[in-house]
Scaffold this motif. Sequence first.
Motif, PDB file in Angstrom:
ATOM      1  N   GLU A 121       1.143   3.892  -3.244  1.00 52.14           N
ATOM      2  CA  GLU A 121       0.775   5.301  -3.109  1.00 52.14           C
ATOM      3  C   GLU A 121       1.938   6.209  -3.462  1.00 52.14           C
ATOM      4  O   GLU A 121       1.752   7.240  -4.117  1.00 52.14           O
ATOM      5  CB  GLU A 121       0.282   5.601  -1.693  1.00 52.14           C
ATOM      6  CG  GLU A 121      -1.138   5.187  -1.460  1.00 52.14           C
ATOM      7  CD  GLU A 121      -1.648   5.609  -0.097  1.00 52.14           C
ATOM      8  OE1 GLU A 121      -0.842   6.070   0.745  1.00 52.14           O
ATOM      9  OE2 GLU A 121      -2.866   5.494   0.120  1.00 52.14           O
ATOM     10  N   ALA A 122       3.146   5.852  -3.052  1.00 55.04           N
ATOM     11  CA  ALA A 122       4.320   6.655  -3.388  1.00 55.04           C
ATOM     12  C   ALA A 122       4.567   6.659  -4.897  1.00 55.04           C
ATOM     13  O   ALA A 122       4.872   7.704  -5.490  1.00 55.04           O
ATOM     14  CB  ALA A 122       5.549   6.138  -2.657  1.00 55.04           C
ATOM     15  N   ALA A 123       4.424   5.510  -5.533  1.00 62.71           N
ATOM     16  CA  ALA A 123       4.620   5.439  -6.984  1.00 62.71           C
ATOM     17  C   ALA A 123       3.543   6.227  -7.721  1.00 62.71           C
ATOM     18  O   ALA A 123       3.842   6.912  -8.713  1.00 62.71           O
ATOM     19  CB  ALA A 123       4.615   3.983  -7.443  1.00 62.71           C
ATOM     20  N   ASP A 124       2.299   6.174  -7.254  1.00 68.56           N
ATOM     21  CA  ASP A 124       1.225   6.940  -7.887  1.00 68.56           C
ATOM     22  C   ASP A 124       1.460   8.438  -7.752  1.00 68.56           C
ATOM     23  O   ASP A 124       1.221   9.195  -8.694  1.00 68.56           O
ATOM     24  CB  ASP A 124      -0.132   6.565  -7.282  1.00 68.56           C
ATOM     25  CG  ASP A 124      -0.598   5.185  -7.693  1.00 68.56           C
ATOM     26  OD1 ASP A 124       0.032   4.586  -8.600  1.00 68.56           O
ATOM     27  OD2 ASP A 124      -1.584   4.703  -7.102  1.00 68.56           O
ATOM     28  N   LEU A 125       1.923   8.869  -6.588  1.00 66.96           N
ATOM     29  CA  LEU A 125       2.218  10.295  -6.395  1.00 66.96           C
ATOM     30  C   LEU A 125       3.373  10.743  -7.281  1.00 66.96           C
ATOM     31  O   LEU A 125       3.357  11.854  -7.808  1.00 66.96           O
ATOM     32  CB  LEU A 125       2.532  10.580  -4.935  1.00 66.96           C
ATOM     33  CG  LEU A 125       1.347  10.623  -4.001  1.00 66.96           C
ATOM     34  CD1 LEU A 125       1.814  10.785  -2.557  1.00 66.96           C
ATOM     35  CD2 LEU A 125       0.403  11.749  -4.380  1.00 66.96           C
ATOM     36  N   GLU A 126       4.357   9.885  -7.438  1.00 72.13           N
ATOM     37  CA  GLU A 126       5.496  10.218  -8.307  1.00 72.13           C
ATOM     38  C   GLU A 126       5.050  10.368  -9.760  1.00 72.13           C
ATOM     39  O   GLU A 126       5.455  11.305 -10.451  1.00 72.13           O
ATOM     40  CB  GLU A 126       6.569   9.141  -8.197  1.00 72.13           C
ATOM     41  CG  GLU A 126       7.819   9.437  -8.978  1.00 72.13           C
ATOM     42  CD  GLU A 126       8.851   8.351  -8.806  1.00 72.13           C
ATOM     43  OE1 GLU A 126       9.485   7.992  -9.824  1.00 72.13           O
ATOM     44  OE2 GLU A 126       9.020   7.864  -7.676  1.00 72.13           O
ATOM     45  N   VAL A 127       4.211   9.469 -10.225  1.00 73.16           N
ATOM     46  CA  VAL A 127       3.695   9.561 -11.591  1.00 73.16           C
ATOM     47  C   VAL A 127       2.836  10.809 -11.753  1.00 73.16           C
ATOM     48  O   VAL A 127       2.949  11.535 -12.750  1.00 73.16           O
ATOM     49  CB  VAL A 127       2.900   8.293 -11.969  1.00 73.16           C
ATOM     50  CG1 VAL A 127       2.135   8.478 -13.259  1.00 73.16           C
ATOM     51  CG2 VAL A 127       3.839   7.110 -12.080  1.00 73.16           C
ATOM     52  N   LEU A 128       1.992  11.096 -10.779  1.00 71.44           N
ATOM     53  CA  LEU A 128       1.170  12.295 -10.840  1.00 71.44           C
ATOM     54  C   LEU A 128       2.018  13.557 -10.874  1.00 71.44           C
ATOM     55  O   LEU A 128       1.746  14.478 -11.638  1.00 71.44           O
ATOM     56  CB  LEU A 128       0.211  12.337  -9.642  1.00 71.44           C
ATOM     57  CG  LEU A 128      -0.705  13.552  -9.569  1.00 71.44           C
ATOM     58  CD1 LEU A 128      -1.658  13.575 -10.751  1.00 71.44           C
ATOM     59  CD2 LEU A 128      -1.448  13.558  -8.253  1.00 71.44           C
ATOM     60  N   GLY A 145       0.809  -1.214   0.000  1.00 68.86           N
ATOM     61  CA  GLY A 145       0.000   0.000   0.000  1.00 68.86           C
ATOM     62  C   GLY A 145       0.840   1.261   0.000  1.00 68.86           C
ATOM     63  O   GLY A 145       0.583   2.200  -0.758  1.00 68.86           O
ATOM     64  N   ARG A 146       1.857   1.305   0.843  1.00 69.21           N
ATOM     65  CA  ARG A 146       2.735   2.487   0.898  1.00 69.21           C
ATOM     66  C   ARG A 146       3.518   2.676  -0.401  1.00 69.21           C
ATOM     67  O   ARG A 146       3.627   3.791  -0.916  1.00 69.21           O
ATOM     68  CB  ARG A 146       3.711   2.356   2.057  1.00 69.21           C
ATOM     69  CG  ARG A 146       3.081   2.577   3.393  1.00 69.21           C
ATOM     70  CD  ARG A 146       4.103   2.496   4.492  1.00 69.21           C
ATOM     71  NE  ARG A 146       3.478   2.649   5.795  1.00 69.21           N
ATOM     72  CZ  ARG A 146       4.087   2.424   6.929  1.00 69.21           C
ATOM     73  NH1 ARG A 146       5.345   2.021   6.936  1.00 69.21           N
ATOM     74  NH2 ARG A 146       3.448   2.585   8.063  1.00 69.21           N
ATOM     75  N   ARG A 147       4.064   1.593  -0.924  1.00 71.82           N
ATOM     76  CA  ARG A 147       4.852   1.707  -2.158  1.00 71.82           C
ATOM     77  C   ARG A 147       3.986   2.117  -3.339  1.00 71.82           C
ATOM     78  O   ARG A 147       4.410   2.900  -4.186  1.00 71.82           O
ATOM     79  CB  ARG A 147       5.567   0.385  -2.442  1.00 71.82           C
ATOM     80  CG  ARG A 147       6.633   0.095  -1.394  1.00 71.82           C
ATOM     81  CD  ARG A 147       7.412  -1.113  -1.729  1.00 71.82           C
ATOM     82  NE  ARG A 147       8.430  -0.717  -2.724  1.00 71.82           N
ATOM     83  CZ  ARG A 147       9.267  -1.564  -3.269  1.00 71.82           C
ATOM     84  NH1 ARG A 147       9.211  -2.830  -2.962  1.00 71.82           N
ATOM     85  NH2 ARG A 147      10.154  -1.142  -4.133  1.00 71.82           N
TER      86      ARG A 147
END
Length: 100
Positions: A83-90, A79-81
Motif C-alpha cells: 500500500e505504501a509503494a502504491d501510494l508513492e507511485v500514485l 500488505g503495508r509495504r
Amino acid sequence: MELLFVALGGAILGLAARYALPRRHTHGSVLVPAVGTGVASLVWVALTWLGWAWDGGWIWWVSFAAAAVASVVVDVVIGRRREAADLEVLHSISETGLPA
C-alpha cells in the motif's frame, strides 16, 4: 506421513490468515498459505532433528503456532509495504501529470 498433516495444517492456517486479515488484495492468493505450509514443515523437521517425538503434543503445537505467526506477519508486512509503494507511485504520477 505426519509431515503431510503438518503441511496441510500450515496451509489451512495460512488460508485462515489470508481471509481473516485485511489487505488481501495487495498480494497473491497463494503467498500466505505457502508461507504457512513452508514454516510448519520447516519447524516440524527442525524439531524432529532436535529429538522431539513426532507423537508428542508439543511438536504439533509449536509447528502450528510458528506457521500461524509467520502467516500473520507476512500478510501484515506485505500488505503495508504494498500500500505504501502504491501510494508513492500514485503520488509521483499525479505530480508529473504523465501516465505510468
